[in-house]
Design a protein around this motif. Structure first.
Motif, PDB file in Angstrom:
ATOM      1  N   GLU A  39     -30.821 -31.722 -15.183  1.00  0.00           N
ATOM      2  CA  GLU A  39     -31.960 -31.870 -14.284  1.00  0.00           C
ATOM      3  C   GLU A  39     -31.658 -31.316 -12.892  1.00  0.00           C
ATOM      4  N   GLU A  40     -30.365 -31.273 -12.510  1.00  0.00           N
ATOM      5  CA  GLU A  40     -29.996 -30.822 -11.164  1.00  0.00           C
ATOM      6  C   GLU A  40     -30.441 -29.388 -10.884  1.00  0.00           C
ATOM      7  N   ASP A  41     -30.295 -28.496 -11.870  1.00  0.00           N
ATOM      8  CA  ASP A  41     -30.650 -27.098 -11.650  1.00  0.00           C
ATOM      9  C   ASP A  41     -31.675 -26.555 -12.643  1.00  0.00           C
ATOM     10  N   ILE A  59     -29.105 -20.656 -19.549  1.00  0.00           N
ATOM     11  CA  ILE A  59     -30.392 -19.983 -19.449  1.00  0.00           C
ATOM     12  C   ILE A  59     -31.406 -20.964 -18.862  1.00  0.00           C
ATOM     13  N   LYS A  60     -32.511 -20.416 -18.390  1.00  0.00           N
ATOM     14  CA  LYS A  60     -33.552 -21.263 -17.826  1.00  0.00           C
ATOM     15  C   LYS A  60     -34.299 -21.997 -18.939  1.00  0.00           C
ATOM     16  N   CYS A  61     -34.781 -23.185 -18.606  1.00  0.00           N
ATOM     17  CA  CYS A  61     -35.591 -23.937 -19.568  1.00  0.00           C
ATOM     18  C   CYS A  61     -36.625 -24.757 -18.800  1.00  0.00           C
ATOM     19  N   VAL A  62     -37.644 -25.191 -19.512  1.00  0.00           N
ATOM     20  CA  VAL A  62     -38.632 -26.110 -18.941  1.00  0.00           C
ATOM     21  C   VAL A  62     -38.160 -27.508 -19.294  1.00  0.00           C
ATOM     22  N   LEU A  63     -37.746 -28.256 -18.293  1.00  0.00           N
ATOM     23  CA  LEU A  63     -37.073 -29.529 -18.528  1.00  0.00           C
ATOM     24  C   LEU A  63     -37.983 -30.712 -18.182  1.00  0.00           C
TER      25      LEU A  63
END
Length: 389
Positions: A39-41, A59-63
Motif C-alpha cells: 500500500e505504501e507505493d 509493476i504497477k497495480c490497482v490496489l
C-alpha cells in the motif's frame, strides 16, 4: 488483500523469473513466488530465490487492500497464460485461499503465508557502473565455460567492465570466447558470474541498460522495477590476452564474409545428424577453406571463398563440430581467421574473438572407429529387418 494487475505484464515478469525457482527444496515455500502488494507505493512485488540467486520485480497495480502470499511458481505462470482478458484480479477470500479472476474465467488457488517465505535481503551497492547487452554477452560466451575438474573460475563467465565497454569471456580446456559491447559505463568493475547465474540474469534482464555493483561477494544488477543479485565466483580469471597472443598466424591468415561462412554451419549441422557425432575437416588453401564431414548417415563438403592476407602452403586440421557450430552461430559481418602451425584457430570480428584447438590424431581415429561401428550396426539391422519382412 485485493489488487488488479495487467495480466500480460505480470505473466511476462514471472516467466522471466521461473528459472531461478528450484523445482525441489526442503523449504516448501521456496518452490513458489512471493507475491506482495504494498500500500505504501501501490506496487506489486514478485520475488524468487534459490538461496544463492534472488530476483525481485515490481509493476504497477490497482490496489484496494495490501497483503501477500506464496503461490506455486509453475502453476501460477501456467494459470496466467491460460486466463483471458487484459487484467486479472487477485483477492484473498479466506485463510490461504486466493481467487484469481480475469474475464469470465476464475481460479481458486491454495497459497502459503508470505511469512513462511525465505525472503532475501536485496543489497544496495555504494558504487555502480552502467552496462547493457547482457543477453548478447551470455549467448556468445556460455558454450565455452569449463566443466569437470577445471578451476571454479573457469566454470563461470568473466565480466570485465571498463569506461568504454562491457566484455564477457569464457575459457575451457579446448576453446575460449570473448565478446564486447561498447558502452559508456562510468567506471570499471571485474567479476566472475557462475554460468547458471548468468543464464538466469540474461533470461530475466535481456539486453536493457542497467547498473551493477558489488556488495561483498554478491553482484547486484538493477534497472527500473528489477533487482537481481547472485554470489560471484571468487578468484583471479585466466589472462586470455596471453592465450590469444600465443596463437601466431604463421600458417594461415585470411578474411571471410559471414554469408560465406554460414556454409561451415551447414556442414556442422550435417555432422550432428545420425547416431554418431562427427568432426569437421578444414583444408586451408590459397583460395579459401574446404570444410567437410562424415558420419554413419553420410558425408558432405563445402568450399568457402576467402581473401588470404598472410601465410604460405596448405594445411589440414580437424575440429569439434559442436565447437565450430557455437562459434559461427555467434558471429556476423566480416571476420578474420588466423591459423597457427599447430592448428590453433582464432576467429575474430571487430568486437568478438573465439579460439578453438584442433582434435588430436587419436581423437580423430576414435571417432572414425565409432562411425564405422555405427555404419556396420545399421547394415546388420537393415539385413535383419529384410529377413523379417
Amino acid at each position: 488483500m485485493k489488487f488488479i494487475v495487467n495480466r500480460q505484464e505480470m505473466s511476462d515478469c514471472l516467466k522471466s523469473m521461473l528459472r531461478i525457482v528450484p523445482q525441489k527444496s526442503s523449504v516448501r515455500s521456496m518452490t513458489g513466488f512471493l507475491i506482495t502488494a504494498q500500500e505504501e507505493d501501490g506496487l506489486l512485488y514478485m520475488t524468487a530465490t534459490n538461496g544463492v540467486t534472488a530476483i525481485v520485480r515490481s509493476i504497477k497495480c490497482v490496489l484496494e487492500e495490501g497483503g501477500g502470499f506464496v503461490a506455486e511458481a509453475r502453476f501460477l505462470v501456467d494459470m496466467l497464460m491460460r486466463l483471458g482478458g487484459d487484467t486479472v484480479v487477485f483477492e484473498d477470500n479466506s485463510d490461504r485461499i486466493v481467487t484469481v479472476q480475469s474475464g469470465r474465467c476464475m481460479y481458486t488457488i491454495k497459497t502459503l503465508p508470505d511469512t513462511e517465505y525465505p525472503k532475501p535481503k536485496m543489497m544496495t551497492p555504494e558504487k555502480t557502473v552502467r552496462i547493457k547487452g547482457i543477453k548478447q554477452l551470455y549467448l556468445k560466451t556460455a558454450a565455452n565455460t569449463a566443466k569437470g575438474d577445471a578451476a571454479d573460475t573457469l566454470k563461470g563467465i568473466h565480466i570485465n567492465i571498463t569506461q568504454k565497454e562491457v566484455m564477457a569471456e569464457s575459457c575451457s580446456t579446448s576453446s575460449m570466447s570473448r565478446a564486447v559491447i561498447p558502452c559508456e559505463t562510468g567506471g570499471s568493475l571485474s567479476l566472475i558470474l557462475p554460468r547458471q547465474g548468468f543464464a538466469m540474469l540474461a533470461g530475466a534482464a535481456g539486453d536493457d541498460e542497467m547498473t551493477v555493483g558489488m556488495c561483498g561477494k554478491q553482484a547486484v544488477f538493477r534497472k527500473d522495477g528489477f533487482i537481481y543479485q547472485t554470489i560471484c565466483i571468487q578468484g583471479e580469471y585466466i589472462d586470455l590476452d596471453k592465450v590469444i597472443e600465443s596463437v601466431k598466424p604463421d600458417a594461415y591468415y585470411a578474411s571471410f564474409e559471414y554469408e560465406d561462412m554460414k556454409r561451415i554451419r551447414e556442414v556442422c549441422t550435417v555432422a550432428g545428424i545420425g547416431s554418431t557425432k562427427s568432426y569437421i575437416k578444414l583444408e586451408f588453401s590459397e583460395r579459401g577453406i574446404l570444410a567437410s564431414t562424415k558420419n554413419d548417415i553420410g558425408s558432405t563438403e563445402s568450399f568457402i571463398d576467402g581473401i588470404r592476407l598472410k601465410g604460405d602452403g596448405e594445411f589440414t586440421f580437424f575440429y569439434s563440430a559442436e565447437q565450430l557450430q557455437n562459434i559461427f552461430r555467434s558471429l556476423d559481418g566480416t571476420m578474420v581467421m588466423s591459423l597457427s602451425s599447430r592448428g590453433y584457430l582464432l576467429i575474430f570480428t571487430r568486437f568478438d574473438k573465439y579460439l578453438t584447438m584442433p582434435l588430436s590424431e587419436n581423437a580423430v581415429k576414435s571417432r572414425d572407429e565409432k562411425i564405422k561401428k555405427a555404419k556396420k550396426k545399421g547394415k546388420t539391422k537393415e539385413k535383419a529387418d529384410k529377413k523379417v519382412a
